[in-house]
Scaffold this motif. Structure first.
Motif, PDB file in Angstrom:
ATOM      1  N   ILE A 379       1.438   1.691  -4.906  1.00 23.60           N
ATOM      2  CA  ILE A 379       2.509   0.996  -5.629  1.00 23.60           C
ATOM      3  C   ILE A 379       3.754   1.868  -5.737  1.00 23.60           C
ATOM      4  N   LEU A 380       3.575   3.174  -5.871  1.00 22.56           N
ATOM      5  CA  LEU A 380       4.728   4.074  -5.892  1.00 22.56           C
ATOM      6  C   LEU A 380       5.497   4.000  -4.575  1.00 22.56           C
ATOM      7  N   PHE A 381       4.775   4.072  -3.460  1.00 21.16           N
ATOM      8  CA  PHE A 381       5.426   3.988  -2.151  1.00 21.16           C
ATOM      9  C   PHE A 381       6.112   2.638  -1.986  1.00 21.16           C
ATOM     10  N   ALA A 382       5.439   1.567  -2.410  1.00 22.02           N
ATOM     11  CA  ALA A 382       6.025   0.236  -2.275  1.00 22.02           C
ATOM     12  C   ALA A 382       7.248   0.076  -3.170  1.00 22.02           C
ATOM     13  N   ALA A 383       7.189   0.625  -4.385  1.00 24.75           N
ATOM     14  CA  ALA A 383       8.307   0.504  -5.321  1.00 24.75           C
ATOM     15  C   ALA A 383       9.543   1.240  -4.816  1.00 24.75           C
ATOM     16  N   PHE A 384       9.336   2.331  -4.065  1.00 25.54           N
ATOM     17  CA  PHE A 384      10.467   3.090  -3.537  1.00 25.54           C
ATOM     18  C   PHE A 384      10.881   2.628  -2.149  1.00 25.54           C
ATOM     19  N   GLY A 385      10.310   1.504  -1.693  1.00 27.10           N
ATOM     20  CA  GLY A 385      10.779   0.882  -0.464  1.00 27.10           C
ATOM     21  C   GLY A 385      10.139   1.372   0.807  1.00 27.10           C
ATOM     22  N   PHE A 386       9.020   2.104   0.726  1.00 26.58           N
ATOM     23  CA  PHE A 386       8.388   2.610   1.933  1.00 26.58           C
ATOM     24  C   PHE A 386       7.436   1.593   2.553  1.00 26.58           C
ATOM     25  N   MET A 387       7.157   0.492   1.876  1.00 21.12           N
ATOM     26  CA  MET A 387       6.277  -0.547   2.400  1.00 21.12           C
ATOM     27  C   MET A 387       7.128  -1.775   2.702  1.00 21.12           C
ATOM     28  N   SER A 388       7.728  -1.801   3.866  1.00 23.58           N
ATOM     29  CA  SER A 388       8.620  -2.902   4.228  1.00 23.58           C
ATOM     30  C   SER A 388       7.813  -4.152   4.546  1.00 23.58           C
ATOM     31  N   PRO A 389       8.299  -5.335   4.126  1.00 24.63           N
ATOM     32  CA  PRO A 389       7.595  -6.574   4.474  1.00 24.63           C
ATOM     33  C   PRO A 389       7.615  -6.851   5.966  1.00 24.63           C
ATOM     34  N   ALA A 390       8.542  -6.196   6.691  1.00 21.97           N
ATOM     35  CA  ALA A 390       8.586  -6.380   8.139  1.00 21.97           C
ATOM     36  C   ALA A 390       7.382  -5.741   8.819  1.00 21.97           C
ATOM     37  N   SER A 391       6.783  -4.755   8.169  1.00 22.26           N
ATOM     38  CA  SER A 391       5.605  -4.092   8.730  1.00 22.26           C
ATOM     39  C   SER A 391       4.366  -4.822   8.240  1.00 22.26           C
ATOM     40  N   ARG A 392       3.964  -5.834   8.987  1.00 21.74           N
ATOM     41  CA  ARG A 392       2.822  -6.654   8.572  1.00 21.74           C
ATOM     42  C   ARG A 392       1.553  -5.817   8.534  1.00 21.74           C
ATOM     43  N   GLY A 393       0.795  -5.985   7.458  1.00 25.80           N
ATOM     44  CA  GLY A 393      -0.464  -5.268   7.337  1.00 25.80           C
ATOM     45  C   GLY A 393      -0.321  -3.824   6.918  1.00 25.80           C
ATOM     46  N   MET A 394       0.935  -3.320   6.786  1.00 25.18           N
ATOM     47  CA  MET A 394       1.126  -1.917   6.460  1.00 25.18           C
ATOM     48  C   MET A 394       0.614  -1.595   5.061  1.00 25.18           C
ATOM     49  N   LEU A 395       0.763  -2.529   4.127  1.00 23.25           N
ATOM     50  CA  LEU A 395       0.306  -2.296   2.764  1.00 23.25           C
ATOM     51  C   LEU A 395      -1.205  -2.093   2.737  1.00 23.25           C
ATOM     52  N   LEU A 396      -1.939  -2.988   3.395  1.00 25.97           N
ATOM     53  CA  LEU A 396      -3.393  -2.882   3.420  1.00 25.97           C
ATOM     54  C   LEU A 396      -3.842  -1.658   4.208  1.00 25.97           C
ATOM     55  N   THR A 397      -3.165  -1.370   5.319  1.00 28.75           N
ATOM     56  CA  THR A 397      -3.502  -0.179   6.100  1.00 28.75           C
ATOM     57  C   THR A 397      -3.291   1.087   5.284  1.00 28.75           C
ATOM     58  N   GLY A 398      -2.164   1.142   4.576  1.00 31.02           N
ATOM     59  CA  GLY A 398      -1.894   2.304   3.734  1.00 31.02           C
ATOM     60  C   GLY A 398      -2.926   2.480   2.637  1.00 31.02           C
ATOM     61  N   MET A 399      -3.363   1.376   2.039  1.00 29.62           N
ATOM     62  CA  MET A 399      -4.379   1.461   0.986  1.00 29.62           C
ATOM     63  C   MET A 399      -5.695   2.009   1.539  1.00 29.62           C
ATOM     64  N   ILE A 400      -6.089   1.568   2.727  1.00 27.56           N
ATOM     65  CA  ILE A 400      -7.345   2.037   3.319  1.00 27.56           C
ATOM     66  C   ILE A 400      -7.258   3.528   3.647  1.00 27.56           C
ATOM     67  N   VAL A 401      -6.140   3.946   4.242  1.00 29.72           N
ATOM     68  CA  VAL A 401      -5.975   5.365   4.591  1.00 29.72           C
ATOM     69  C   VAL A 401      -5.976   6.234   3.338  1.00 29.72           C
ATOM     70  N   LEU A 402      -5.260   5.796   2.310  1.00 26.44           N
ATOM     71  CA  LEU A 402      -5.240   6.555   1.058  1.00 26.44           C
ATOM     72  C   LEU A 402      -6.635   6.637   0.445  1.00 26.44           C
ATOM     73  N   TYR A 403      -7.371   5.531   0.471  1.00 24.38           N
ATOM     74  CA  TYR A 403      -8.718   5.532  -0.096  1.00 24.38           C
ATOM     75  C   TYR A 403      -9.604   6.542   0.638  1.00 24.38           C
ATOM     76  N   LEU A 404      -9.489   6.579   1.947  1.00 30.21           N
ATOM     77  CA  LEU A 404     -10.321   7.501   2.722  1.00 30.21           C
ATOM     78  C   LEU A 404     -10.016   8.952   2.371  1.00 30.21           C
ATOM     79  N   PHE A 405      -8.741   9.286   2.286  1.00 33.66           N
ATOM     80  CA  PHE A 405      -8.371  10.686   2.058  1.00 33.66           C
ATOM     81  C   PHE A 405      -8.486  11.101   0.593  1.00 33.66           C
ATOM     82  N   LEU A 406      -8.631  10.152  -0.306  1.00 27.52           N
ATOM     83  CA  LEU A 406      -8.836  10.495  -1.720  1.00 27.52           C
ATOM     84  C   LEU A 406     -10.309  10.662  -2.048  1.00 27.52           C
TER      85      LEU A 406
END
Length: 660
Positions: A379-406
């Motif tokens: 949500i921090l990345f999305a709030a600061f504009g790093f999750m563009s709606p033009a990048s389809r699936g980027m939000l879900l991909t980012g969540m999965i990658v973050l979950y793995l590395f956390l």
């Protein structure tokens, strides 16, 4: 001169920093923000995504229907992990545009429709399936009027059924309006439509050369047209066709029936726009009823802040009064006071006794830390504009990658709590393995059941077997090793030292007037009050195909939710200790975690009252399955927040009391 006196290591570090800073300055890039410019006459091919419907929520491939195919064959676009999980299937299409050339084009004529084709087209029409097209990464947008209200949609319907008619009609002609923004100094102007339906381009100054055009809008106007079979038989793909004025009467529309040949045509019109490229998504992200949305959120925040402030003040005054009165008395008076005042001091020998199912508690807290970290960072990345709606699936991909590395944080938290409760590191490997597989295992089981349903429906939403292996490989190669590493680090850290000793014989808990679980479940209503309005907009964006991009407010709501979960759990823990109930561990977890129950119930309410168009048991099962995964994740996250806060509160409370 000063550089000469620097050590070799210092100079190397400074050089590395400068090089890294230079890369940041030249290579900074936001996902989906790459601008593409086109010159006049340059061909642009639209892409097609999966057919979607708010009636069934089952996506299907565009080419599962008898549509025109590209001359070079169907080619799938590269998709990220999030797009695959969301059921997107982006393919190339035969729709070709030429920049700044207005034209009417013949696409193809299908073979005579078979019984299977007719049945499929009618079914997709009745289920309100939409054709989703993409041009320069912009989805096709359509405006429609419903009950006098202008509604914005993405895509256009497969077909339509007129009121009171038994016949179905297919959309076989689409007019595209492409908005373009001209660079300053291009001097190129669109005058209109010339011979053979081709746009005429005029250069106001021969010395000026076109620098390029940006696509800033993509709008569609669909209609059904009954074409002359003899005329269509003489045409080839991309030949000029007659322009059509939509809409047409039913007698001039293309009906869906067996042995019918359907001819597909389209028109494209380029219009100049003052909208610049960075603002082209504003039309999609504009939310109707914005004032009501913002006012409701603000009102909810004010109420929650007010209630939380009252609870915090009352709680703070009560605890301070008890501690002050307790510490001012001598030992005999303290012993007498223990029987007169609230009973939280009477459980001093049991308050840190090991809870039931302590391993499961450690595992759930570890997974909760992982999910909370993933949510906050996303949500921090999305709030600061790093999750563009033009990048389809980027939000879900980012969540999965973050979950793995956390996974490191999850393993550390679970094993650290295990050492704190047990007083030893024995069994930490078992805890770490359980943390690594508990939540992913639950999600895997639910997704597998839903996937069998999707496979049976031949939906593109089904996860391919290859993607299953990719997800499992990521889990075993990234998340599991990092979780084990975090668990090992947890064994090296100093555990929390309890300020009081635990008695050998457990104290009997007095009978309560009301069951404690009733209070625990009721405690979830306050955290739920912070997010239920935002939850409505999130559900609408997921299930009704609307865009959600108010992550700034979502970040505020998340911060408020964390505060309220912590306060509710602490207050409930204090209330249980006051009635001499020393089994607070699980109650502290579920006091804030019970908000997930209300989220799931609200999801069911949304299904019944707001998704009334959702048809069929398959769609309902899919909806409930995905809602269950979200509810479990919310339970682990909010429960962990409340439990950790309560643990430190109880530790502080009993370390502040003078005890022999």
């Amino acid at each position: 001169m000063d550089l000469l006196f620097m050590s070799k290591r210092t100079r190397l570090g400074l050089f590395t920093y400068v090089v890294f800073l230079g890369h940041l300055c030249n290579g900074f890039y936001l996902p989906g923000s790459y601008m593409r410019t086109y010159s006049t006459g340059e061909p642009i091919f639209a892409k097609v995504n999966s057919l979607t419907s708010i009636e069934t929520e089952l996506p299907f491939s565009y080419y599962s229907l008898p549509y025109c195919t590209p001359s070079g064959g169907i080619k799938k676009s590269a998709e990220n992990l999030g797009e695959l999980l969301m059921g997107d299937q982006i393919d190339n299409s035969p729709y070709r545009f030429r920049m700044n050339i207005n034209e009417s084009v013949f696409l193809c004529t299908t073979h005579p429709l078979s019984e299977h084709d007719v049945k499929l087209l009618k079914q997709r029409t009745h289920d309100l399936y939409q054709v989703n097209m993409i041009l320069d990464n912009l989805p096709a947008m359509r405006f429609a009027y419903q009950n006098g209200v202008k509604i914005q949609w993405t895509g256009f319907p497969v077909g339509f059924t007129p009121p009171g008619s038994k016949d179905d009609y297919i959309i076989n002609h689409v007019k595209f309006r492409v908005s373009v923004h001209e660079y300053e100094g291009t001097g190129v102007q669109i005058l209109g439509t010339g011979e053979e339906g081709m746009g005429v381009i005029s250069t106001s100054d021969d010395k000026k050369k076109a620098a390029g055009y940006e696509i800033v809008g993509f709008e569609v106007f669909p209609c059904s047209v009954k074409n002359d079979p003899e005329k269509m038989a003489k045409l080839h793909q991309y030949d000029q066709a007659e322009s059509v004025n939509c809409p047409l009467g039913l007698e001039k529309s293309q009906i869906i029936r067996e042995q019918e040949k359907i001819s597909f045509t389209y028109e494209v019109e380029f219009v100049k726009s003052n909208v610049r490229w960075p603002s082209r998504w504003d039309a999609y992200l504009k939310m109707e009823g914005a004032r009501v949305h913002w006012f409701s959120i603000l009102n909810s925040l004010m109420v929650i802040f007010f209630l939380a402030g009252i609870v915090f003040v009352i709680f703070l005054r009560t605890v301070r009064r008890d501690l002050t009165r307790y510490e001012e008395l001598d030992k005999e008076s303290q012993a007498q006071m223990n029987e007169e005042l609230s009973g939280w001091k009477l459980v001093v020998g049991d308050v840190f006794r090991e809870p039931n199912h302590s391993k499961l508690l450690c595992v759930m807290v570890g997974d909760g830390v992982q999910i909370t970290g993933m949510t906050v960072v996303t949500i921090l990345f999305a709030a600061f504009g790093f999750m563009s709606p033009a990048s389809r699936g980027m939000l879900l991909t980012g969540m999965i990658v973050l979950y793995l590395f956390l996974g490191t944080g999850a393993g550390y938290a679970g094993v650290y709590l295990w050492r704190t409760i047990k007083g030893t590191s024995e069994g930490w490997r078992s805890v770490s393995w359980s943390v690594a597989f508990f939540f992913p295992g639950v999600v895997f089981i639910i997704l597998t059941i839903l996937n069998f349903i999707l496979w049976g429906s031949n939906s593109t939403g089904a996860i391919p077997i290859s993607l299953y292996f990719i997800l499992l490989s990521l889990l075993f190669c990234i998340s599991v090793p990092l979780t084990l590493l975090g668990g090992y680090l947890g064994t090296r850290a100093d555990p929390i030292q309890f300020p009081v000793r635990t008695n050998q014989i457990a104290r009997e808990i007095p009978a309560q007037k009301y069951p404690s679980w009733l209070l625990v479940i009721g405690a979830g209503t306050l955290p739920f009050g912070t997010l239920f309005i935002e939850l409505f907009f999130i559900l609408s964006s997921i299930w009704l195909g609307r865009f959600y991009y108010v992550f700034g407010f979502l970040l505020v709501v998340l911060m408020l939710l964390v505060v309220v979960c912590a306060e509710v759990s602490v207050v409930l823990t204090y209330m249980h200790l006051c009635v001499e109930d020393w089994q607070w561990w699980w109650k502290a977890f579920y006091a804030s975690g019970s908000v997930s129950l209300y989220v799931f119930l609200y999801s069911m309410k949304y299904l019944v009252f707001d998704l009334r168009s959702l048809s069929g048991p398959v769609s309902a099962i899919l909806y409930l399955g995905y809602s269950l995964i979200v509810a479990i994740a919310i339970m682990l996250s909010t429960g962990t927040i409340g439990f950790i806060t309560s643990l430190y509160f109880v530790h502080y409370l009993f370390s502040s009391v003078k005890i022999d």
